[in-house]
Design a protein around this motif. Structure first.
Motif, PDB file in Angstrom:
ATOM      1  N   GLY A 519     -18.708  64.493  14.907  1.00  0.00           N
ATOM      2  CA  GLY A 519     -17.535  63.686  15.180  1.00  0.00           C
ATOM      3  C   GLY A 519     -17.929  62.628  15.605  1.00  0.00           C
ATOM      4  O   GLY A 519     -16.962  61.593  16.253  1.00  0.00           O
ATOM      5  N   ASP A 520     -19.309  62.365  16.144  1.00  0.00           N
ATOM      6  CA  ASP A 520     -19.774  61.352  16.950  1.00  0.00           C
ATOM      7  C   ASP A 520     -20.140  60.218  16.023  1.00  0.00           C
ATOM      8  O   ASP A 520     -20.739  59.127  16.235  1.00  0.00           O
ATOM      9  CB  ASP A 520     -20.863  61.499  17.899  1.00  0.00           C
ATOM     10  N   ARG A 521     -20.032  60.465  14.595  1.00  0.00           N
ATOM     11  CA  ARG A 521     -20.624  59.470  13.649  1.00  0.00           C
ATOM     12  C   ARG A 521     -22.036  59.016  13.588  1.00  0.00           C
ATOM     13  O   ARG A 521     -22.474  57.926  13.709  1.00  0.00           O
ATOM     14  CB  ARG A 521     -19.723  57.966  13.754  1.00  0.00           C
ATOM     15  N   THR A 522     -22.911  60.402  13.515  1.00  0.00           N
ATOM     16  CA  THR A 522     -24.066  60.186  13.324  1.00  0.00           C
ATOM     17  C   THR A 522     -24.783  61.331  12.604  1.00  0.00           C
ATOM     18  O   THR A 522     -24.040  61.623  11.690  1.00  0.00           O
ATOM     19  CB  THR A 522     -24.713  60.710  14.934  1.00  0.00           C
ATOM     20  N   LEU A 523     -26.063  61.414  12.187  1.00  0.00           N
ATOM     21  CA  LEU A 523     -26.582  62.230  11.046  1.00  0.00           C
ATOM     22  C   LEU A 523     -25.966  63.741  11.436  1.00  0.00           C
ATOM     23  O   LEU A 523     -26.317  64.338  10.659  1.00  0.00           O
ATOM     24  CB  LEU A 523     -27.993  61.854  11.066  1.00  0.00           C
ATOM     25  N   MET A 524     -25.665  63.912  12.813  1.00  0.00           N
ATOM     26  CA  MET A 524     -25.368  65.253  13.175  1.00  0.00           C
ATOM     27  C   MET A 524     -24.147  65.726  12.320  1.00  0.00           C
ATOM     28  O   MET A 524     -23.825  66.919  12.005  1.00  0.00           O
ATOM     29  CB  MET A 524     -24.876  65.343  14.637  1.00  0.00           C
ATOM     30  N   ASP A 525     -23.217  64.900  11.964  1.00  0.00           N
ATOM     31  CA  ASP A 525     -22.044  65.118  11.034  1.00  0.00           C
ATOM     32  C   ASP A 525     -22.600  65.725   9.689  1.00  0.00           C
ATOM     33  O   ASP A 525     -21.814  66.263   9.028  1.00  0.00           O
ATOM     34  CB  ASP A 525     -21.410  63.910  10.714  1.00  0.00           C
ATOM     35  N   ALA A 526     -23.787  65.338   9.295  1.00  0.00           N
ATOM     36  CA  ALA A 526     -24.357  66.075   8.082  1.00  0.00           C
ATOM     37  C   ALA A 526     -25.175  67.256   8.333  1.00  0.00           C
ATOM     38  O   ALA A 526     -25.199  68.211   7.656  1.00  0.00           O
ATOM     39  CB  ALA A 526     -25.159  65.105   7.300  1.00  0.00           C
ATOM     40  N   ALA A 543     -24.780  74.876   1.537  1.00  0.00           N
ATOM     41  CA  ALA A 543     -25.384  73.956   2.777  1.00  0.00           C
ATOM     42  C   ALA A 543     -25.435  72.492   2.417  1.00  0.00           C
ATOM     43  O   ALA A 543     -25.024  71.797   3.213  1.00  0.00           O
ATOM     44  CB  ALA A 543     -26.339  74.776   3.488  1.00  0.00           C
ATOM     45  N   ALA A 544     -26.075  72.359   1.343  1.00  0.00           N
ATOM     46  CA  ALA A 544     -26.172  70.907   1.042  1.00  0.00           C
ATOM     47  C   ALA A 544     -24.935  70.260   0.532  1.00  0.00           C
ATOM     48  O   ALA A 544     -24.434  69.023   0.973  1.00  0.00           O
ATOM     49  CB  ALA A 544     -26.958  70.701  -0.177  1.00  0.00           C
ATOM     50  N   ASN A 545     -23.996  70.885  -0.142  1.00  0.00           N
ATOM     51  CA  ASN A 545     -22.697  70.413  -0.277  1.00  0.00           C
ATOM     52  C   ASN A 545     -21.794  70.035   1.001  1.00  0.00           C
ATOM     53  O   ASN A 545     -21.062  69.178   1.100  1.00  0.00           O
ATOM     54  CB  ASN A 545     -21.884  71.311  -1.091  1.00  0.00           C
ATOM     55  N   ALA A 546     -22.037  71.157   1.967  1.00  0.00           N
ATOM     56  CA  ALA A 546     -21.232  70.963   3.408  1.00  0.00           C
ATOM     57  C   ALA A 546     -21.787  69.666   3.997  1.00  0.00           C
ATOM     58  O   ALA A 546     -21.156  69.082   4.771  1.00  0.00           O
ATOM     59  CB  ALA A 546     -21.695  72.115   4.077  1.00  0.00           C
ATOM     60  N   ALA A 547     -22.976  69.279   3.779  1.00  0.00           N
ATOM     61  CA  ALA A 547     -23.845  68.284   4.568  1.00  0.00           C
ATOM     62  C   ALA A 547     -23.205  67.158   3.800  1.00  0.00           C
ATOM     63  O   ALA A 547     -22.782  66.065   4.594  1.00  0.00           O
ATOM     64  CB  ALA A 547     -25.424  68.340   4.427  1.00  0.00           C
ATOM     65  N   ASP A 548     -22.985  67.072   2.650  1.00  0.00           N
ATOM     66  CA  ASP A 548     -22.410  65.878   1.887  1.00  0.00           C
ATOM     67  C   ASP A 548     -21.082  65.743   2.343  1.00  0.00           C
ATOM     68  O   ASP A 548     -20.603  64.491   2.682  1.00  0.00           O
ATOM     69  CB  ASP A 548     -22.457  66.141   0.429  1.00  0.00           C
ATOM     70  N   GLU A 549     -20.210  66.800   2.543  1.00  0.00           N
ATOM     71  CA  GLU A 549     -18.625  66.397   2.708  1.00  0.00           C
ATOM     72  C   GLU A 549     -18.776  66.296   4.211  1.00  0.00           C
ATOM     73  O   GLU A 549     -18.010  65.213   4.554  1.00  0.00           O
ATOM     74  CB  GLU A 549     -18.201  67.911   2.610  1.00  0.00           C
ATOM     75  N   GLY A 550     -19.677  66.464   5.040  1.00  0.00           N
ATOM     76  CA  GLY A 550     -19.633  66.030   6.773  1.00  0.00           C
ATOM     77  C   GLY A 550     -19.989  64.424   6.459  1.00  0.00           C
ATOM     78  O   GLY A 550     -19.465  63.924   7.367  1.00  0.00           O
ATOM     79  N   ALA A 551     -21.251  64.081   5.710  1.00  0.00           N
ATOM     80  CA  ALA A 551     -21.227  62.802   5.762  1.00  0.00           C
ATOM     81  C   ALA A 551     -20.044  61.707   5.169  1.00  0.00           C
ATOM     82  O   ALA A 551     -19.947  60.631   5.715  1.00  0.00           O
ATOM     83  CB  ALA A 551     -22.679  62.638   4.778  1.00  0.00           C
ATOM     84  N   LYS A 552     -19.347  62.245   4.088  1.00  0.00           N
ATOM     85  CA  LYS A 552     -18.552  61.518   3.768  1.00  0.00           C
ATOM     86  C   LYS A 552     -17.310  61.447   4.653  1.00  0.00           C
ATOM     87  O   LYS A 552     -16.648  60.525   4.888  1.00  0.00           O
ATOM     88  CB  LYS A 552     -17.855  62.125   2.459  1.00  0.00           C
ATOM     89  N   GLY A 553     -17.209  62.483   5.691  1.00  0.00           N
ATOM     90  CA  GLY A 553     -16.258  62.537   6.618  1.00  0.00           C
ATOM     91  C   GLY A 553     -16.106  61.520   7.605  1.00  0.00           C
ATOM     92  O   GLY A 553     -15.436  61.229   8.388  1.00  0.00           O
TER      93      GLY A 553
END
Length: 596
Positions: A519-526, A543-553
């Motif tokens: 939520g801080d808009r950093t690589l932590m979101d992935a 897990a990789a797909n979740a990281a991708d969704e987090g980055a897109k978010g």
């Protein structure tokens, strides 16, 4: 070509630039009416050290080539410099007044001028007027440019460019050492005859105060370079699309290739002592000029077996803010003035002029090591082995696929970071990825998961810098500690559950050094979704797909940490966080590699 300037009135620009020089060097004064900078007589100040009488050196030309030549006025170099308007010669009357009223004439005057028609005519006229007045005076014309060969140069001959400053420095030191006018003039001519130079530029320059016209076909296209471009926007010998190594190769060949009868003005062999000057035409960053200089030095050594005894690199003669550089080579010759007045001794002699930047003493040059090659890298460190085993071939293949995907994504990452940051995130990730690929090619196989990870860590710590490099290094070191904590008493394969536990512990360790959370808009979101989804599912794909969704978010997410917080401008709402996007691409690539 940039047409933006802080000072757009060319007359005001030239005048104020000249007025600045006495503030920078108290030994000089400014005659603004005649646009002349001259060495103050030692008698003008009761505290000044008296100077021995010497030959006076006068030079000059159009403005726009600073620090040439006004900033070369000072003890040990020029006695005076006369400036014209931008890219235009000063008048003969300006020069005459300088010779007759601004320099000492008791031991004679030497004028050194570059080979341009206006300069030669106006300085020549002033010389003749001074001679008619009884002044012992001589003039040396420098034409060092090989960019235009004999056929095109015709009767005009070679233009004068940056090599001129080497001639002036040597002549100035000879004069300061007490040489006669005849000796100083002969030394200057000898230096001029043994100097070759060539320039190259990526763009023409804009003169302040002039209307910007559509360059049309005259402007250089993207990626195109003009070889031999003059310092007043004069055309060179050719235009080509070339990377730096090919460009430098062409430029050195124009200076040194004896088979090029049109341009071979000087024969230099490996036995000759040579001075190299790499000159910034005004618009090249100091960082890039360093890279250019290194390329020139390496090619001189490798292709021509020439190792210069002195190397100067910096801003000596510009073309306003010209996006280019020039190379000058001076072959040292016997001056006939004695060993203590050799060309090298004269070049090394001190000069108190703000434009002459050669800070390295003769003694330091002479102590230079025979080889300046970078020291060899130490062997990779070996860590204590673990009992966690992996399939090396599969790990290498999967990681290679992941790194190649990250490298392919670099332009997008860089573009995103240009919008929301300082543009270095993609380049840093690519640098780390490329270095890791090289390591994988060179390293011997290992089935130890911890040893495999340690090799990656060593690369990341060296190859990646900035914020991303620090975060990756901390996280991976913590991951290595987490793996070691789970190393069993006897060998067994490392599995997703072991990786997940180690990843969770390394994520906790990373939290000690950064407050970043999802939520801080950093690589932590992935990173967070990847770690915790792997722990829950044991599936790297999920897990990789979740990281991708987090980055897109992160699109449209307002930053709470990092440089994005204070970088202004628009467009950040439409792009993901660069670090999160890069990490997601890496993890998606890792999953792709494991599926092969």
């Amino acid at each position: 070509m940039s047409a933006k300037h802080f000072l757009n009135d060319p007359t005001h620009l030239v005048h104020t630039a000249l007025l600045s020089l006495p503030h920078l060097n108290p030994s000089v004064a400014c005659d603004l009416a005649n646009k002349t900078i001259y060495l103050r007589p030692s008698s003008s100040s009761p505290n000044a050290q008296p100077r021995n009488p010497q030959v006076s050196l006068v030079s000059g030309g159009g403005s726009g080539h600073e620090p040439s030549f006004a900033s070369f006025v000072g003890p040990g170099l020029l006695s005076a410099s006369v400036a014209g308007t931008i890219f235009a010669s000063p008048s003969a009357e300006q020069i005459r007044r300088c010779i007759l009223h601004r320099v000492e004439r008791d031991r004679g005057v030497l004028v050194i001028v570059m080979n341009y028609t206006g300069d030669v005519l106006n300085f020549g006229m002033a010389v003749e007027k001074a001679r008619a007045s009884g002044v012992d005076i001589d003039m040396v014309v420098v034409g060092d440019d090989v960019g235009v060969g004999r056929a095109k140069g015709g009767k005009v001959g070679r233009r004068g460019i940056a090599g001129t400053v080497l001639v002036q420095k040597i002549a100035g030191a000879a004069a300061a050492a007490g040489a006669s006018l005849k000796e100083v003039a002969a030394t200057a001519r000898l230096a001029a005859e043994n100097t070759v130079s060539i320039g190259a530029s990526l763009s023409h320059v804009h003169v302040p105060g002039r209307v910007v016209a559509d360059g049309g076909e005259d402007e250089l296209r993207e990626g195109e370079v003009e070889v031999g471009m003059g310092i007043h926007n004069e055309p060179g010998s050719e235009r080509k699309t070339a990377e730096l190594p090919e460009l430098v190769k062409t430029m050195l060949a124009h200076c040194l290739d004896p088979s090029d009868k049109d341009r071979n003005f000087l024969t230099i062999s490996s036995e000759d002592e040579v001075v190299l000057l790499v000159n910034n035409l005004g618009g090249v960053s100091a960082l890039e000029l360093g890279g250019i200089t290194n390329e020139v030095i390496e090619q001189l050594d490798k292709d021509w077996n020439i190792r210069p005894v002195r190397i100067l690199a910096g801003t000596y003669m510009t073309s306003l803010n010209g996006l280019g550089f020039s190379i000058s080579l001076l072959k040292l010759k016997d001056t006939g003035l004695g060993a203590d007045r050799s060309m090298l001794e004269l070049l090394d002699a001190p000069a108190e002029a703000t434009g002459w930047t050669a800070a390295i003493k003769k003694e330091t040059w002479e102590q230079r090591r025979a080889s300046s090659a970078p020291e060899e890298q130490v062997d990779e460190e070996e860590s204590r082995p673990s009992n966690l085993k992996l399939d090396y071939a599969l790990a290498k293949s999967a990681l290679t696929t992941a790194l190649e995907r990250l490298i392919k994504a670099e332009p997008d990452i860089t573009n995103y970071d240009t919008i929301v940051g300082d543009g270095d995130c993609g380049i840093g990730l690519r640098r780390g990825a490329e270095a890791t690929l090289r390591m994988l090619e060179k390293s011997r196989p290992t089935d130890d998961a911890l040893a495999f990870l340690q090799r990656i860590i060593q690369v990341v710590e060296v190859a990646m810098d900035g914020t991303s490099g620090a975060i990756y290094a901390i996280f991976l070191n913590a991951l290595a500690h987490g793996l070691r904590q789970q190393s069993p008493p006897s060998p067994e394969p490392v599995n997703p559950q072991i990786w997940a536990k180690a990843l969770q512990s390394s994520l906790q360790s990373l939290g000690k050094y950064t407050p970043a959370q999802p939520g801080d808009r950093t690589l932590m979101d992935a990173l967070h979704p990847f770690v915790y989804t792997l722990a829950e599912t044991g599936s790297i794909g999920s897990a990789a797909n979740a990281a991708d969704e987090g980055a897109k978010g992160t699109r449209g997410m307002k930053a709470s940490l990092g440089r994005t917080v204070y970088v202004g401008g628009e467009g950040w709402q439409g792009v993901p966080d660069p670090g999160a996007h890069g990490l997601a691409e890496l993890l998606l690539g890792l999953n792709d590699g494991l599926k092969k």
